[in-house]
Design an enzyme around this catalytic site. Structure first.
Site, PDB file in Angstrom:
ATOM      1  N   GLU A 285       0.830  -1.211   0.000  1.00 41.51           N
ATOM      2  CA  GLU A 285       0.000   0.000   0.000  1.00 41.51           C
ATOM      3  C   GLU A 285       0.867   1.265   0.000  1.00 41.51           C
ATOM      4  OE1 GLU A 285      -3.442   2.035   2.878  1.00 41.51           O
ATOM      5  OE2 GLU A 285      -2.082   0.487   3.656  1.00 41.51           O
ATOM      6  N   LYS A 349      -9.331   2.629  -3.086  1.00 45.09           N
ATOM      7  CA  LYS A 349      -9.846   2.151  -1.798  1.00 45.09           C
ATOM      8  C   LYS A 349     -11.222   2.759  -1.557  1.00 45.09           C
ATOM      9  CE  LYS A 349      -8.519   1.506   3.044  1.00 45.09           C
ATOM     10  NZ  LYS A 349      -7.524   1.812   4.083  1.00 45.09           N
ATOM     11  N   CYS A 402      -5.438  -2.401   2.600  1.00 46.45           N
ATOM     12  CA  CYS A 402      -5.344  -2.314   4.070  1.00 46.45           C
ATOM     13  C   CYS A 402      -6.494  -3.069   4.725  1.00 46.45           C
ATOM     14  CB  CYS A 402      -5.287  -0.848   4.496  1.00 46.45           C
ATOM     15  SG  CYS A 402      -4.840  -0.608   6.230  1.00 46.45           S
TER      16      CYS A 402
END
Length: 528
Positions: A285, A349, A402
């Site tokens: 990430e 995301k 994440c």
């Protein structure tokens, strides 16, 4: 045992609250990295006995009658979440000069709020309370509902759900493919609380025999499933890169060439003798330390490094807009780069971390000096669509960034047409604490739920490749700077097993509620 249970039942005031707090804190030992699931056989019986004594006069109003039970569950939850989530404060110490003042609010505030879910669980259980095994079923129902609500209320945060305690190793993870995490939560509480029956003779033999039968079925099914021959002959050669970049260097402009150079060097290393080149390379990430729009030379370098038939999935910050009138939007993304040095796909995301990647009510809170702690030097916008990325060999991969990997339903819906899950993360915020281990464990369980392998790249660890049964094929330790290559076996077919399991789990929770309600009503009729 009856004497001990009696003493716990009669605790009052701060002593009852303190006992509930200690029981909750002790229960954290069930979770990774400790995996001492036997702690639950102490904590949950204590919780049952505390609830046995959490009564109020029958003449009290509805809210007052359930206030003692809610308080017991709240204190239990506060102890559980404080002992299990203290490490989140580490993110505030990365830039201590700006955020250290907020440490008490994060370390105490999050557990204080999450504890309300367990307070609700015990109040709901007390509504269906009876004696004997009926109250054990009521507690399983209460926690089953509360843990389900924790997956989506207030953006959701199902970290360290009780069901994970019953799944410390792949052998004991396989049942989640049938009942989902929702069902595992309720069944785990039901079994863990069963020793509370030792305080009396009612339903003792039946209850302990039933708990033993569930444990044997849980382990037996896991053994049978792990022994099954893997189906499918498609394979994907993957390289996972773990750069181990300290957060103090991550967004330092003077360090960006060094950080990028390390990523490129590890990605370009020749494979071991006799092994094929990786078809897919995965970076963690926000591993790219700049915007590609500012550094087109970096894309050209990646294109020169990759050969035909290779692709890079890199965690990067992506921008949209020209910056006029504050119109630029930034996304925490996974970008797919081919051998031509072109970004051929980007997945943003969707489920952002409140206060971590964006600031709720920003217009108001920024006026009093509050700001978010983010994975980059900007505030992120949420993506709107997650779709599979086409990899070499006609393989479809769905990226999760994440903590998106901790949401069972989110993952189940989005991977319905995928061959593999890719999870990129940066757990460097939390150092070598229980947090990264718990995060990795939840990724393992997602693999079993969905029946798909998981490729996980983490900045400082734990990076690893997990097969569709939750077994770790290869992994890197926390704080290692390295890479590894793995030949990943892909499933022969895809589907929606996790969604079916989630439905079964809700049915199990509902059955606990119906049965415990029936027992409670029957007992009241007999008494009257």
């Amino acid at each position: 045992m009856e004497r001990l249970a009696g003493r716990i039942m009669l605790l009052w005031g701060w002593r009852r609250a303190f006992a509930a707090f200690l029981a909750g804190a002790f229960a954290v030992l069930m979770q990774a990295p400790y995996d001492f699931f036997a702690a639950g056989f102490v904590s949950f019986p204590v919780l049952v006995w505390l609830l046995d004594g959490a009564t109020a006069p029958a003449s009290s109003g509805l809210l007052r009658r359930f206030r003692p039970a809610f308080a017991v569950g709240w204190w239990f939850g506060f102890g559980y979440f404080l002992a299990g989530l203290w490490w989140i404060g580490g993110a505030l110490l990365v830039e201590a000069e700006n955020f250290a003042w907020a440490l008490p609010f994060a370390v105490l505030g999050v557990p204080l709020m999450l504890a309300f879910f367990y307070g609700f669980a015990t109040a709901l259980a007390r509504l269906l309370w009876s004696d004997g095994i009926g109250r054990i079923g009521a507690l399983a129902f209460g926690f089953g509902v509360a843990e389900w609500l924790r997956t989506f209320l207030f953006t959701g945060f199902p970290w360290n759900a009780i069901g994970y305690a019953a799944m410390p190793v792949p052998l004991l993870m396989q049942s989640v493919s049938v009942v989902g995490l929702i069902g595992m939560n309720a069944l785990a509480v039901f079994v863990l609380a069963m020793p509370a029956l030792l305080s009396g003779q009612r339903h003792l033999r039946f209850g302990l025999s039933l708990a033993l039968l569930l444990v044997l079925a849980h382990a037996g099914f896991g053994s049978w499933r792990l022994a099954q021959t893997e189906q499918g002959d498609r394979r994907l050669v993957v390289r996972v890169v773990q750069p181990n970049v300290d957060m103090s260097r991550k967004w330092d402009a003077a360090e960006e060439d060094k950080v990028f150079g390390d990523l490129m060097r590890m990605s370009a290393e020749a494979p071991a003798e006799g092994r094929p080149k990786p078809q897919l390379i995965v970076w963690p990430e926000t591993s790219v330390p700049f915007l590609f729009t500012d550094r087109p030379d970096a894309l050209a370098a990646i294109g020169a490094m990759l050969t035909e038939g290779q692709m890079l999935l890199a965690g990067a910050v992506r921008s949209e807009g020209d910056g006029s009138q504050g119109a630029t939007l930034y996304y925490n993304s996974v970008v797919a780069i081919d051998a031509g040095g072109e970004i051929v796909n980007a997945i943003d995301k969707i489920h952002l971390v409140p206060f971590g990647e964006y600031l709720p009510f920003a217009d108001v809170l920024e006026r009093i000096g509050l700001k978010q702690i983010v994975a980059g030097p900007m505030n992120f916008a949420a993506g709107t669509l997650r779709k599979p990325v086409a990899l070499p060999g006609n393989v479809l991969a769905t990226p999760f960034i994440c903590y998106e990997i901790i949401f069972p339903k989110l993952v189940a819906i989005d991977v319905s047409s995928s061959d593999i899950i890719v999870n990129v993360t940066n757990d460097a915020w939390f150092g070598n604490t229980p947090g990264p281990y718990q995060h990795f464990r939840q990724a393992q369980v997602r693999a079993v739920e969905t029946g798909l392998p998981v490729v996980r790249a983490a900045n400082t660890g734990i990076s690893g490749v997990i097969d569709r049964r939750g077994r770790v094929i290869d992994a890197l330790a926390i704080d290692a700077r390295a890479y590894f290559d793995v030949d990943v076996s892909l499933p022969a077919q895809t589907g929606r097993p996790a969604l079916r399991a989630g439905f079964v789990g809700l049915v199990i929770v509902g059955l606990f509620g119906l049965i415990s309600a029936g027992i409670a009503v029957a007992r009241r009729i007999v008494r009257n």
